[in-house]
Design a protein around this motif. Sequence first.
Motif, PDB file in Angstrom:
ATOM      1  N   PRO A  18      -8.218  -4.636  19.585  1.00  0.00           N
ATOM      2  CA  PRO A  18      -7.715  -3.266  19.549  1.00  0.00           C
ATOM      3  C   PRO A  18      -6.323  -3.073  20.158  1.00  0.00           C
ATOM      4  N   ASN A  19      -5.829  -4.061  20.892  1.00  0.00           N
ATOM      5  CA  ASN A  19      -4.482  -3.959  21.451  1.00  0.00           C
ATOM      6  C   ASN A  19      -3.413  -4.368  20.442  1.00  0.00           C
ATOM      7  N   HIS A  20      -3.847  -4.893  19.299  1.00  0.00           N
ATOM      8  CA  HIS A  20      -2.912  -5.385  18.280  1.00  0.00           C
ATOM      9  C   HIS A  20      -2.754  -4.355  17.158  1.00  0.00           C
ATOM     10  N   GLU A  21      -1.552  -3.810  17.062  1.00  0.00           N
ATOM     11  CA  GLU A  21      -1.256  -2.855  15.989  1.00  0.00           C
ATOM     12  C   GLU A  21      -0.988  -3.629  14.704  1.00  0.00           C
ATOM     13  N   LEU A  22      -1.758  -3.332  13.666  1.00  0.00           N
ATOM     14  CA  LEU A  22      -1.598  -4.022  12.389  1.00  0.00           C
ATOM     15  C   LEU A  22      -0.448  -3.462  11.569  1.00  0.00           C
ATOM     16  N   VAL A  23      -0.377  -2.137  11.520  1.00  0.00           N
ATOM     17  CA  VAL A  23       0.633  -1.489  10.678  1.00  0.00           C
ATOM     18  C   VAL A  23       0.879  -0.069  11.190  1.00  0.00           C
ATOM     19  N   ARG A  24       2.098   0.411  10.954  1.00  0.00           N
ATOM     20  CA  ARG A  24       2.453   1.784  11.311  1.00  0.00           C
ATOM     21  C   ARG A  24       2.992   2.464  10.057  1.00  0.00           C
ATOM     22  N   HIS A  25       2.370   3.578   9.689  1.00  0.00           N
ATOM     23  CA  HIS A  25       2.769   4.321   8.494  1.00  0.00           C
ATOM     24  C   HIS A  25       3.397   5.648   8.906  1.00  0.00           C
ATOM     25  N   GLU A  26       4.576   5.922   8.403  1.00  0.00           N
ATOM     26  CA  GLU A  26       5.165   7.243   8.620  1.00  0.00           C
ATOM     27  C   GLU A  26       4.528   8.217   7.634  1.00  0.00           C
ATOM     28  N   LEU A  27       4.100   9.370   8.132  1.00  0.00           N
ATOM     29  CA  LEU A  27       3.513  10.373   7.258  1.00  0.00           C
ATOM     30  C   LEU A  27       4.637  11.005   6.428  1.00  0.00           C
ATOM     31  N   PRO A  28       4.547  10.909   5.092  1.00  0.00           N
ATOM     32  CA  PRO A  28       5.673  11.304   4.243  1.00  0.00           C
ATOM     33  C   PRO A  28       5.792  12.804   3.967  1.00  0.00           C
ATOM     34  N   GLY A  29       4.704  13.561   4.167  1.00  0.00           N
ATOM     35  CA  GLY A  29       4.743  14.984   3.856  1.00  0.00           C
ATOM     36  C   GLY A  29       4.990  15.820   5.092  1.00  0.00           C
ATOM     37  N   ARG A  30       5.655  16.950   4.886  1.00  0.00           N
ATOM     38  CA  ARG A  30       5.815  17.907   5.976  1.00  0.00           C
ATOM     39  C   ARG A  30       5.788  19.302   5.374  1.00  0.00           C
ATOM     40  N   THR A  31       4.866  20.123   5.882  1.00  0.00           N
ATOM     41  CA  THR A  31       4.752  21.514   5.481  1.00  0.00           C
ATOM     42  C   THR A  31       4.792  22.345   6.751  1.00  0.00           C
ATOM     43  N   MET A  54       0.849  -1.173   0.000  1.00  0.00           N
ATOM     44  CA  MET A  54       0.000   0.000   0.000  1.00  0.00           C
ATOM     45  C   MET A  54       0.897   1.239   0.000  1.00  0.00           C
ATOM     46  N   ALA A  55       0.855   2.021  -1.064  1.00  0.00           N
ATOM     47  CA  ALA A  55       1.666   3.226  -1.174  1.00  0.00           C
ATOM     48  C   ALA A  55       0.954   4.409  -0.527  1.00  0.00           C
ATOM     49  N   ILE A  56       1.695   5.138   0.264  1.00  0.00           N
ATOM     50  CA  ILE A  56       1.145   6.318   0.927  1.00  0.00           C
ATOM     51  C   ILE A  56       1.559   7.546   0.130  1.00  0.00           C
ATOM     52  N   ASP A  57       0.593   8.425  -0.102  1.00  0.00           N
ATOM     53  CA  ASP A  57       0.828   9.676  -0.808  1.00  0.00           C
ATOM     54  C   ASP A  57       1.090  10.773   0.218  1.00  0.00           C
ATOM     55  N   LYS A  58       1.701  11.871  -0.189  1.00  0.00           N
ATOM     56  CA  LYS A  58       1.970  12.977   0.737  1.00  0.00           C
ATOM     57  C   LYS A  58       0.701  13.669   1.224  1.00  0.00           C
ATOM     58  N   GLY A  59      -0.375  13.583   0.485  1.00  0.00           N
ATOM     59  CA  GLY A  59      -1.620  14.210   0.926  1.00  0.00           C
ATOM     60  C   GLY A  59      -1.486  15.715   1.034  1.00  0.00           C
TER      61      GLY A  59
END
Length: 92
Positions: free
Chosen positions: A42-55, A1-6
């Motif tokens: 809910p105690n189980h983290e499935l995935v952690r995504h780093e937010l790629p954009g910074r403004t 799953m590719a994350i966009d900068k949003g």
Amino acid sequence: MAIDKGHPYPLGVTLESDGAGFAVFSRYGTSAYVCLFDPKDPNHELVRHELPGRTNHVFHGFIPGVKAGALYGLRRSEERRVGKECRSRWSP
């Protein structure tokens, strides 16, 4: 799953038909993450995504496939200078 900068606005979570945009303010943060949790455990983290954009002081990103009702949490890392020492820490 590719994350966009949003987008850096609006702050918070914005649901769209194909996923969700996240925008988080952090003046001293060095990175920010969205953690997605298992709705059956809910105690189980499935995935952690780093937010790629910074403004300026806003970290942001768009994660495809996130739907209404998704369980999520936000984390950030930060480094602060204390004298000549640089300290890192996590904020849940």
